[in-house]
Design an enzyme around this catalytic site. Structure first.
Site, PDB file in Angstrom:
ATOM      1  N   LYS A 101       0.849  -1.195   0.000  1.00 19.66           N
ATOM      2  CA  LYS A 101       0.000   0.000   0.000  1.00 19.66           C
ATOM      3  C   LYS A 101       0.885   1.245   0.000  1.00 19.66           C
ATOM      4  O   LYS A 101       1.478   1.588   1.012  1.00 19.66           O
ATOM      5  CB  LYS A 101      -0.913   0.045   1.230  1.00 19.66           C
ATOM      6  CG  LYS A 101      -1.979   1.122   1.045  1.00 19.66           C
ATOM      7  CD  LYS A 101      -2.599   1.597   2.330  1.00 19.66           C
ATOM      8  CE  LYS A 101      -1.995   2.847   2.884  1.00 19.66           C
ATOM      9  NZ  LYS A 101      -2.065   4.039   2.022  1.00 19.66           N
TER      10      LYS A 101
ATOM     11  N   GLU B 292       9.436   1.464  10.799  1.00 22.69           N
ATOM     12  CA  GLU B 292      10.425   2.516  10.520  1.00 22.69           C
ATOM     13  C   GLU B 292       9.699   3.842  10.648  1.00 22.69           C
ATOM     14  O   GLU B 292       8.866   4.177   9.803  1.00 22.69           O
ATOM     15  CB  GLU B 292      11.000   2.351   9.103  1.00 22.69           C
ATOM     16  CG  GLU B 292      11.732   1.046   8.864  1.00 22.69           C
ATOM     17  CD  GLU B 292      13.022   0.947   9.658  1.00 22.69           C
ATOM     18  OE1 GLU B 292      13.517   1.994  10.144  1.00 22.69           O
ATOM     19  OE2 GLU B 292      13.535  -0.166   9.804  1.00 22.69           O
TER      20      GLU B 292
ATOM     21  N   CYS C 254      13.172  11.385   6.291  1.00 21.68           N
ATOM     22  CA  CYS C 254      13.146  11.037   7.714  1.00 21.68           C
ATOM     23  C   CYS C 254      14.520  11.207   8.349  1.00 21.68           C
ATOM     24  O   CYS C 254      14.635  11.386   9.553  1.00 21.68           O
ATOM     25  CB  CYS C 254      12.664   9.605   7.893  1.00 21.68           C
ATOM     26  SG  CYS C 254      13.641   8.442   6.928  1.00 21.68           S
TER      27      CYS C 254
ATOM     28  N   GLU D 183       8.972  16.377  15.358  1.00 22.29           N
ATOM     29  CA  GLU D 183       9.308  16.261  13.938  1.00 22.29           C
ATOM     30  C   GLU D 183       8.448  17.228  13.127  1.00 22.29           C
ATOM     31  O   GLU D 183       7.221  17.192  13.218  1.00 22.29           O
ATOM     32  CB  GLU D 183       9.063  14.825  13.463  1.00 22.29           C
ATOM     33  CG  GLU D 183       9.496  14.617  12.025  1.00 22.29           C
ATOM     34  CD  GLU D 183       9.183  13.207  11.502  1.00 22.29           C
ATOM     35  OE1 GLU D 183       8.038  12.764  11.642  1.00 22.29           O
ATOM     36  OE2 GLU D 183      10.107  12.573  10.954  1.00 22.29           O
TER      37      GLU D 183
HETATM   38  P1  NAD Z   1       1.937   8.327   7.793  1.00 25.33           P
HETATM   39  O1  NAD Z   1       2.231   7.590   9.040  1.00 25.33           O
HETATM   40  O2  NAD Z   1       0.870   9.342   7.799  1.00 25.33           O
HETATM   41  O3  NAD Z   1       1.558   7.307   6.616  1.00 25.33           O
HETATM   42  C1  NAD Z   1       2.407   6.244   6.241  1.00 25.33           C
HETATM   43  C2  NAD Z   1       1.583   5.181   5.562  1.00 25.33           C
HETATM   44  O4  NAD Z   1       0.713   4.609   6.532  1.00 25.33           O
HETATM   45  C3  NAD Z   1       0.691   5.709   4.449  1.00 25.33           C
HETATM   46  O5  NAD Z   1       0.641   4.773   3.402  1.00 25.33           O
HETATM   47  C4  NAD Z   1      -0.670   5.810   5.142  1.00 25.33           C
HETATM   48  O6  NAD Z   1      -1.756   5.739   4.267  1.00 25.33           O
HETATM   49  C5  NAD Z   1      -0.611   4.612   6.054  1.00 25.33           C
HETATM   50  N1  NAD Z   1      -1.521   4.646   7.208  1.00 25.33           N
HETATM   51  C6  NAD Z   1      -2.110   5.713   7.777  1.00 25.33           C
HETATM   52  N2  NAD Z   1      -2.903   5.326   8.802  1.00 25.33           N
HETATM   53  C7  NAD Z   1      -2.796   3.978   8.882  1.00 25.33           C
HETATM   54  C8  NAD Z   1      -3.371   2.998   9.735  1.00 25.33           C
HETATM   55  N3  NAD Z   1      -4.223   3.312  10.708  1.00 25.33           N
HETATM   56  N4  NAD Z   1      -3.035   1.701   9.547  1.00 25.33           N
HETATM   57  C9  NAD Z   1      -2.156   1.356   8.575  1.00 25.33           C
HETATM   58  N5  NAD Z   1      -1.603   2.242   7.726  1.00 25.33           N
HETATM   59  C10 NAD Z   1      -1.918   3.545   7.881  1.00 25.33           C
HETATM   60  O7  NAD Z   1       3.324   8.946   7.320  1.00 25.33           O
HETATM   61  P2  NAD Z   1       3.570   9.927   6.109  1.00 25.33           P
HETATM   62  O8  NAD Z   1       3.053  11.280   6.477  1.00 25.33           O
HETATM   63  O9  NAD Z   1       3.135   9.282   4.855  1.00 25.33           O
HETATM   64  O10 NAD Z   1       5.170   9.954   6.076  1.00 25.33           O
HETATM   65  C11 NAD Z   1       5.947  10.804   6.849  1.00 25.33           C
HETATM   66  C12 NAD Z   1       6.480  10.091   8.061  1.00 25.33           C
HETATM   67  O11 NAD Z   1       7.196   8.924   7.676  1.00 25.33           O
HETATM   68  C13 NAD Z   1       7.458  10.928   8.852  1.00 25.33           C
HETATM   69  O12 NAD Z   1       7.197  10.786  10.213  1.00 25.33           O
HETATM   70  C14 NAD Z   1       8.805  10.320   8.498  1.00 25.33           C
HETATM   71  O13 NAD Z   1       9.806  10.524   9.467  1.00 25.33           O
HETATM   72  C15 NAD Z   1       8.442   8.887   8.368  1.00 25.33           C
HETATM   73  N6  NAD Z   1       9.434   8.171   7.577  1.00 25.33           N
HETATM   74  C16 NAD Z   1      10.261   7.283   8.209  1.00 25.33           C
HETATM   75  C17 NAD Z   1      11.241   6.622   7.494  1.00 25.33           C
HETATM   76  C18 NAD Z   1      12.175   5.639   8.164  1.00 25.33           C
HETATM   77  O14 NAD Z   1      12.834   4.892   7.452  1.00 25.33           O
HETATM   78  N7  NAD Z   1      12.258   5.611   9.471  1.00 25.33           N
HETATM   79  C19 NAD Z   1      11.370   6.846   6.125  1.00 25.33           C
HETATM   80  C20 NAD Z   1      10.510   7.771   5.522  1.00 25.33           C
HETATM   81  C21 NAD Z   1       9.534   8.423   6.255  1.00 25.33           C
END
Ligand code: NAD
Length: 485
Positions: free
Chosen positions: A177, A252, A286, A389
């Site tokens: 997804k 992650e 990130c 963040e």
């Molecule tokens: P997000 O948590 O809003 O969404 C991530 C994914 O999770 C999306 O596909 C979203 O649709 C899905 N999602 C949302 N609610 C969910 C639920 N209840 N159950 C399952 N899936 C769900 O994050 P974002 O805004 O897309 O990305 C930014 C964040 O990602 C930042 O916090 C960043 O630091 C983090 N990030 C971490 C890494 C790493 O490797 N540690 C890498 C890239 C981004």
């Protein structure tokens, strides 16, 4: 510029199909603020179809010789490289990132992900132990079954393939997804998979929102393995859903990474490196170092030179190849960035650069979500802006007086994803690296990746590690066979 509204499809059982409910969401181009395609607003019914296809496909795929799986994955890597321009452009439009960044980093790294794991599976070894002359133990590593792969919007194809490649290489089948904000490159990848000869049902891509599709994936009883990358708050929800079912989960999550510059550092290199680690992809990586700490004797000059260099970064239309800073991914994210800059002012910070909407880059981008590189000084180390963040082009710079003090600053945070240390003193580099609580410590560099190393975060930045052997271990189930002599 695409003028027609492309309607993205789910990829289930080798077919590009409409979501069961026939509902779609607008996919907005961040640079223009206008919808340019439609993404399926799928739900649990679509996940159900994908699971059925993946369960069926697992029977054959899990028994394919590693060499056969490898060949297909290598073909996918080749096709990603063949389509580099198309994919880079799609990702730039979808995400708002400069075309040059998508072309130079995200898409090539997506190909590398497939190539790395396609070849890694040809060189794995199984452990064997002779036990006191009475038995022989060996460990079988078997694919886990149907896995759920959920990824964020900031590095859309790169992060999704970082999960897909090891999962499939190990013989699992997958339901992926992508973020609903950046679905286009995952959609294009499906065609590539078909062309590469990936059997139907091995990879299924279900588009939609987190609460609908993400939740249905994490809650599904047939999906016992979940690899999630995203925010910490979402990660907590994923963990809450998976824990009662004892699923194997890799998380992650977010970061608030320290970037430490000692006075003995090569200041030229530290400024150039800090500029990248602060503002790459508009600070939406990130691993970006949003908390910059500079030793006091070097602080005034560092701030002057850093601000000067940051002021020259060209904010512009992401599709303009000279653009260095593109658009913020969404209106919501732009509002979040603005909120934190206002908060910084309220918390006593001084805006040394940026802080307000930049000039419109061109007519096409009149309603786009742009924010300039922003540098804040004079903030208390423990204030919210320094703790939470932001995920945008905003950094704060703070002076420090001693190694001990800055290690304290670096560790005084709920996150522990990555850090950078700039120094020419080798002993200090080792000493500081050992004491900082982050999953990665870069010394005199940033964002160098070796796909063999364990990658992931400490504390609230995540659970588990990805990369190399860690990924191969995560996507397989070890089984010990003990044969008595
Ligand atoms: P997000 O948590 O809003 O969404 C991530 C994914 O999770 C999306 O596909 C979203 O649709 C899905 N999602 C949302 N609610 C969910 C639920 N209840 N159950 C399952 N899936 C769900 O994050 P974002 O805004 O897309 O990305 C930014 C964040 O990602 C930042 O916090 C960043 O630091 C983090 N990030 C971490 C890494 C790493 O490797 N540690 C890498 C890239 C981004």
């Amino acid at each position: 510029m695409p003028t027609e509204q492309i309607q993205i499809r789910n990829f289930i059982d080798g077919q590009l199909i409409e979501p069961v409910g026939r509902q779609y969401l607008d996919n907005i181009e961040p640079a223009t603020g206008k919808p340019y395609s439609q993404v399926p607003d799928s739900d649990s019914r679509d996940v159900e179809l994908a699971v059925a296809a993946a369960v069926e496909a697992f029977r054959d795929w899990s028994h394919q010789p590693a060499m056969d799986r490898s060949r297909i994955l290598l073909r996918i890597a080749d096709l990603i490289e063949r389509d580099l321009e198309k994919l880079a452009r799609a990702e730039s439009i979808d995400n708002g990132k400069p075309l040059s960044l998508a072309r130079g980093l995200d898409i090539p790294r997506a190909a590398s992900n497939f190539r790395f794991f396609a070849t890694a599976i040809l060189h794995t070894e199984n452990e064997a132990h002779v036990t006191d002359g009475i038995a022989f133990n060996y460990t079988l590593r078997q694919p886990r079954g149907v896995v759920g792969l959920i990824s964020p919007w900031n590095l859309p194809l790169y992060l999704l393939t970082w999960k897909i490649a090891p999962a499939l290489a190990c013989g699992n089948t997958a339901i992926a997804k992508p973020s609903e904000l950046t679905p286009m490159t995952a959609f294009l990848l499906c065609d590539i998979c078909r062309e590469a000869g990936l059997p139907k049902g091995v990879l299924n891509v279900v588009h939609g929102t987190g609460p609908n599709v993400g939740q249905a994936i994490t809650a599904h009883p047939r999906i016992e393995t979940i690899s999630f990358t995203g925010g910490t708050v979402t990660g907590r929800k994923v963990a809450e859903t998976c824990a009662p079912m004892f699923k194997k989960v890799s998380l992650e999550l977010g970061g608030k990474n320290p970037n430490i510059v000692f006075a003995d550092a090569d200041q030229e290199a530290a400024i150039a490196g800090s500029l990248r680690s602060s503002f790459a992809n508009q600070g939406q990586v990130c691993l970006c170092g949003s908390r910059v700490f500079v030793e006091r004797s070097a602080y005034p000059e560092f701030v002057d030179r850093f601000v000067q260099a940051a002021s020259k970064l060209k904010v512009g239309d992401p599709l303009d190849t000279t653009t260095e800073q593109g658009a913020i991914v969404s209106k919501t994210q732009l509002e979040k960035v603005k909120f934190y800059v206002d908060l910084a002012r309220a918390e006593g910070g001084k805006i040394a650069l940026g802080g307000a909407a930049p000039e419109v880059p061109n007519e096409r981008c009149r309603d786009g979500y742009f924010f300039p590189p922003t540098v804040i000084t004079d903030l208390p180390v423990s204030c919210r802006v320094n703790r939470e963040e932001i995920f945008g082009p905003v950094v704060s710079i703070t002076p420090f007086d001693s190694e001990e003090e800055v290690i304290g600053y670096a560790n005084d945070n709920d996150y522990g994803l990555a850090s950078s240390v700039w120094t020419q003193n080798l002993n200090r580099a080792h000493r500081v690296a050992e004491q900082i609580h982050t999953g990665t410590v870069w010394v005199n560099c940033w964002l160098i990746r070796d796909l063999r190393v364990p990658f992931g975060g400490m504390k609230q930045s995540g659970v588990g590690r990805e990369g190399g052997n860690e990924a191969l271990a995560f996507f397989t189930e070890p089984k010990n066979v003990c044969i008595a002599k």
